[in-house]
Design a protein around this motif. Structure first.
Motif, short mmCIF file in Angstrom:
data_model
loop_
_atom_site.label_atom_id
_atom_site.label_comp_id
_atom_site.label_asym_id
_atom_site.label_seq_id
_atom_site.Cartn_x
_atom_site.Cartn_y
_atom_site.Cartn_z
N VAL A 1 -41.15 0.59 -24.23
CA VAL A 1 -41.29 -0.77 -23.69
C VAL A 1 -41.28 -0.74 -22.16
O VAL A 1 -42.12 -1.36 -21.50
CB VAL A 1 -40.16 -1.68 -24.22
N LYS A 2 -40.35 0.01 -21.59
CA LYS A 2 -40.20 0.09 -20.13
C LYS A 2 -41.46 0.59 -19.45
O LYS A 2 -41.88 0.08 -18.40
CB LYS A 2 -39.02 0.98 -19.78
N PHE A 3 -42.09 1.62 -20.05
CA PHE A 3 -43.26 2.23 -19.42
C PHE A 3 -44.58 1.81 -20.07
O PHE A 3 -45.61 2.46 -19.87
CB PHE A 3 -43.11 3.75 -19.45
N ALA A 4 -44.53 0.73 -20.83
CA ALA A 4 -45.74 0.14 -21.42
C ALA A 4 -46.57 1.16 -22.20
O ALA A 4 -47.79 1.28 -22.03
CB ALA A 4 -46.59 -0.52 -20.33
N VAL A 5 -45.91 1.91 -23.08
CA VAL A 5 -46.61 2.86 -23.94
C VAL A 5 -47.58 2.11 -24.86
O VAL A 5 -47.23 1.06 -25.42
CB VAL A 5 -45.59 3.68 -24.76
N GLU A 6 -48.78 2.63 -25.02
CA GLU A 6 -49.79 1.92 -25.79
C GLU A 6 -49.53 1.93 -27.28
O GLU A 6 -49.81 0.94 -27.97
CB GLU A 6 -51.17 2.52 -25.51
N ARG A 7 -49.04 3.06 -27.80
CA ARG A 7 -48.82 3.18 -29.23
C ARG A 7 -47.51 3.89 -29.50
O ARG A 7 -47.12 4.81 -28.79
CB ARG A 7 -49.95 3.99 -29.90
N LEU B 1 -44.50 -4.32 -28.96
CA LEU B 1 -44.86 -2.90 -28.96
C LEU B 1 -45.79 -2.61 -30.13
O LEU B 1 -45.54 -3.04 -31.25
CB LEU B 1 -43.59 -2.04 -29.05
N TYR B 2 -46.86 -1.88 -29.87
CA TYR B 2 -47.83 -1.54 -30.91
C TYR B 2 -47.24 -0.42 -31.76
O TYR B 2 -47.31 0.76 -31.41
CB TYR B 2 -49.15 -1.09 -30.28
N VAL B 3 -46.64 -0.79 -32.89
CA VAL B 3 -45.94 0.15 -33.76
C VAL B 3 -46.68 0.33 -35.08
O VAL B 3 -47.18 -0.64 -35.66
CB VAL B 3 -44.50 -0.35 -34.04
N THR B 4 -46.75 1.57 -35.55
CA THR B 4 -47.19 1.86 -36.91
C THR B 4 -46.18 2.83 -37.52
O THR B 4 -45.50 3.56 -36.81
CB THR B 4 -48.59 2.49 -36.96
N ILE B 5 -46.08 2.81 -38.85
CA ILE B 5 -45.12 3.66 -39.56
C ILE B 5 -45.83 4.34 -40.73
O ILE B 5 -46.60 3.69 -41.45
CB ILE B 5 -43.94 2.82 -40.10
N SER B 6 -45.58 5.62 -40.93
CA SER B 6 -46.06 6.30 -42.13
C SER B 6 -44.86 6.84 -42.89
O SER B 6 -43.90 7.34 -42.30
CB SER B 6 -47.03 7.44 -41.77
N ARG B 7 -44.91 6.71 -44.20
CA ARG B 7 -43.86 7.22 -45.07
C ARG B 7 -44.47 8.27 -45.99
O ARG B 7 -45.27 7.93 -46.87
CB ARG B 7 -43.23 6.08 -45.87
N SER B 8 -44.10 9.51 -45.77
CA SER B 8 -44.76 10.59 -46.51
C SER B 8 -43.84 11.22 -47.54
O SER B 8 -42.62 11.10 -47.49
CB SER B 8 -45.25 11.67 -45.54
#
Length: 211
Positions: free
Chosen positions: A6-12, A66-73
């Motif tokens: 969040v602080k450094f504006a990460v894209e993904r 924040l652009y968040v995605t999650i994978s559950r493997s």
């Protein structure tokens, strides 16, 4: 990590989670597996920590955008895996003529996902996954731990008498059946490696490093 993103504006921000967050199902369960909308019911402290991490990611997505995605493997296997994991541990013990401890009767089931198939799934999610979405990733190669170990021993040409049944571990989940239709339909992902070919190649790689 989330604060820094969040602080450094990460894209993904992509969170690699586990099927263990769903809890388990009976061995004879024959209906649809866990979907991404299934409730989280982790059995072990480890699984609970992964479930908590998933929820933190989704909370940051909602609160901070924040652009968040999650994978559950499911269970991964392949080259360079830590030696504490089941496959390299089996190979090492068998090659050194030691006993192979199997928890309980060895009937607990796991789905085995080749690591390169998992990498492709993660890449597709990072490139095309929707913000705030979760994707199950499994190969459809579910089998009992005992069956898996016997397959490895067969490849190694080792005697099954090396198997030694031990006391079952605390909170040992029975199985994690997962429904992966979402990633198949939305991101056009399916496993590209057959289980036997990938297992043969992986076992050969570990053996070459142990001889």
């Amino acid at each position: 990590l989330l604060d820094a993103s969040v602080k450094f504006a990460v894209e993904r921000f992509h969170q690699i989670s586990t099927d263990e967050v769903y809890g388990d199902k009976p061995l004879d369960y024959d209906w649809r597996g866990f979907t991404e909308a299934s409730p989280l019911q982790p059995s072990s402290p480890y699984a609970a920590s992964k479930a908590a991490a998933d929820l933190l990611c989704l909370a940051y997505a909602r609160t901070y955008g924040l652009y968040v995605t999650i994978s559950r493997s499911s269970n991964n296997y392949g080259k360079w895996q830590h030696t504490e994991k089941l496959l390299p541990k089996i190979i090492s013990l068998a090659e050194h003529g030691q006993k192979l401890p199997v928890y309980g009767p060895g009937l607990n089931k796991r789905d085995w996902l080749y690591v390169l198939d998992h990498c492709v799934a993660v890449d597709k999610i990072i490139r095309h996954g929707k913000a705030g979405h979760i994707y199950n990733v499994a190969a459809g190669t579910e089998m009992s731990n005992l069956t898996f170990i016997k397959l490895v021993l067969k490849i190694l040409a080792k005697d099954e008498n090396a198997i030694e049944f031990t006391e079952d571990r605390a909170g040992h989940d029975l199985r994690y059946p997962m429904d992966c239709e979402k990633i198949k339909n939305e991101l056009d992902w399916t496993p590209q490696y057959t289980f036997q070919e990938a297992l043969d190649e992986t076992v050969a790689w570990y053996r070459s490093r142990m001889l």
